[in-house]
Enzyme design. Structure first.
Site, PDB file in Angstrom:
ATOM      1  N   GLY A 148       0.842  -1.193   0.000  1.00 47.44           N
ATOM      2  CA  GLY A 148       0.000   0.000   0.000  1.00 47.44           C
ATOM      3  C   GLY A 148       0.873   1.237   0.000  1.00 47.44           C
ATOM      4  N   LEU A 149       0.245   2.370  -0.152  1.00 43.39           N
ATOM      5  CA  LEU A 149       0.973   3.635  -0.178  1.00 43.39           C
ATOM      6  C   LEU A 149       1.687   3.909   1.147  1.00 43.39           C
ATOM      7  CD1 LEU A 149      -1.727   5.911  -1.878  1.00 43.39           C
ATOM      8  CD2 LEU A 149       0.407   5.097  -2.905  1.00 43.39           C
ATOM      9  N   SER A 150       2.677   4.772   1.096  1.00 47.00           N
ATOM     10  CA  SER A 150       3.318   5.248   2.313  1.00 47.00           C
ATOM     11  C   SER A 150       2.256   5.911   3.184  1.00 47.00           C
ATOM     12  CB  SER A 150       4.413   6.259   1.958  1.00 47.00           C
ATOM     13  OG  SER A 150       5.026   6.750   3.125  1.00 47.00           O
ATOM     14  N   GLY A 151       2.199   5.522   4.449  1.00 48.82           N
ATOM     15  CA  GLY A 151       1.204   6.090   5.356  1.00 48.82           C
ATOM     16  C   GLY A 151      -0.096   5.311   5.414  1.00 48.82           C
ATOM     17  N   SER A 152      -0.194   4.214   4.675  1.00 49.58           N
ATOM     18  CA  SER A 152      -1.438   3.444   4.674  1.00 49.58           C
ATOM     19  C   SER A 152      -1.569   2.545   5.904  1.00 49.58           C
ATOM     20  CB  SER A 152      -1.560   2.603   3.400  1.00 49.58           C
ATOM     21  OG  SER A 152      -0.496   1.678   3.303  1.00 49.58           O
ATOM     22  N   GLY A 153      -0.480   2.336   6.638  1.00 45.65           N
ATOM     23  CA  GLY A 153      -0.533   1.555   7.872  1.00 45.65           C
ATOM     24  C   GLY A 153       0.198   0.228   7.837  1.00 45.65           C
ATOM     25  N   LYS A 154       1.040   0.013   6.847  1.00 44.71           N
ATOM     26  CA  LYS A 154       1.729  -1.270   6.695  1.00 44.71           C
ATOM     27  C   LYS A 154       2.568  -1.625   7.925  1.00 44.71           C
ATOM     28  CE  LYS A 154       3.792   0.090   3.005  1.00 44.71           C
ATOM     29  NZ  LYS A 154       3.179   1.445   3.052  1.00 44.71           N
ATOM     30  N   SER A 155       3.471  -0.752   8.304  1.00 43.56           N
ATOM     31  CA  SER A 155       4.347  -1.036   9.447  1.00 43.56           C
ATOM     32  C   SER A 155       3.551  -1.088  10.742  1.00 43.56           C
ATOM     33  CB  SER A 155       5.450   0.021   9.554  1.00 43.56           C
ATOM     34  OG  SER A 155       6.304  -0.046   8.432  1.00 43.56           O
TER      35      SER A 155
ATOM     36  N   SER B 131       5.931  -1.788  -2.307  1.00 42.99           N
ATOM     37  CA  SER B 131       5.883  -2.693  -3.468  1.00 42.99           C
ATOM     38  C   SER B 131       4.830  -2.249  -4.476  1.00 42.99           C
ATOM     39  CB  SER B 131       5.683  -4.144  -3.024  1.00 42.99           C
ATOM     40  OG  SER B 131       4.704  -4.306  -2.046  1.00 42.99           O
TER      41      SER B 131
END
Length: 195
Positions: A34-41, A108
Site C-alpha cells: 500500500g501507499l506510504s502512510g497506509s498503515g503497513k508497518s 511494493s
C-alpha cells in the site's frame, strides 16, 4: 544481475516439516502492500505483538529497516525498487521455510514486482494484504513529512506523487485502513495468519 554459474544449492538435514512441527505452526509470508502512510508497518508490528502473545514465532521485515542494512546500497529507481523487493522476497522465503510467520511491510508499488515476490516465496506461502487507503488520507497521516517533501521536489520517484502505485488485482485480504480500526484490521489479520 548475473547468475553465478559455480554455485550449487546445498540441502540441509532438517526438513521444513520438522521445523514447523517443532514450532507448532506453518511458515508463511504475509505481504503488506500500500501507499506510504497506509498503515503497513503499524499493522505488521501490531500483528507481530498479537501473534507473539499467542505463542507464535514471527518476524517483521520492514521496508525502511531493510534499507538501512541489506538494501542500503539501493535507491528508488524502478530497477532499485525491483532489486529491493527481490532481496526482501528471498529473505522472507527463508523465514517461511524455517517455519516462521514473516510479516513483510513494503510499498511494493508495481504488480510485476509483487508477482516476482510471489514466485520467489511460492504461491502457497504468500498472503498478499492490500492496505487500501486514499492518497489524501495517507498524506494527512504523513508523520515523516515525505509527501510534503516529494511535492516540493525534494524526493524523486515517490510513490503516489511522482511514481505510480498499481493496486493488487486479487489480494487475499483488503483492509480499508481509513475506515477500519486497527483492532478490526488485526482481527482479520490474525484469522489470515492462522489459515
Amino acid at each position: 544481475m548475473a547468475n553465478a554459474t559455480n554455485v550449487v544449492p546445498q540441502a540441509g538435514q532438517v526438513a521444513r516439516s520438522q521445523r514447523e512441527q517443532l514450532l507448532g505452526q506453518r511458515g508463511r509470508v504475509i505481504w503488506f502492500t500500500g501507499l506510504s502512510g497506509s498503515g503497513k508497518s503499524t499493522l505488521a508490528y501490531a500483528l507481530e505483538a498479537r501473534l507473539h502473545a499467542a505463542g507464535r514465532h514471527c518476524v517483521v521485515l520492514d521496508g525502511d529497516n531493510l534499507r538501512h542494512g541489506l538494501c542500503a546500497d539501493l535507491g528508488f529507481s524502478p530497477a532499485d525498487r525491483h532489486e529491493n523487493l527481490r532481496r526482501a522476497a528471498q529473505v522472507a522465503r527463508l523465514f517461511a521455510e524455517s517455519g516462521t510467520i514473516c510479516l513483510a511491510a513494503f510499498i511494493s508499488p508495481m504488480r510485476a514486482d509483487r508477482e516476482m515476490v510471489r514466485q520467489i516465496v511460492g504461491p502457497q506461502d504468500l498472503y498478499e494484504v492490500y492496505l487500501d487507503c486514499p492518497l489524501e488520507a495517507c498524506e494527512a497521516r504523513d508523520v515523516k513529512q515525505l509527501y510534503q517533501r516529494a511535492r516540493a521536489g525534494a524526493i524523486a520517484d515517490f510513490t503516489g506523487v511522482s511514481a505510480p502505485y498499481e493496486p493488487p488485482l486479487a489480494p487475499q485480504l483488503v483492509l480499508a485502513t481509513q475506515s477500519q480500526s486497527i483492532e478490526e484490521c488485526l482481527q482479520l489479520l490474525v484469522e489470515l495468519s492462522a489459515g
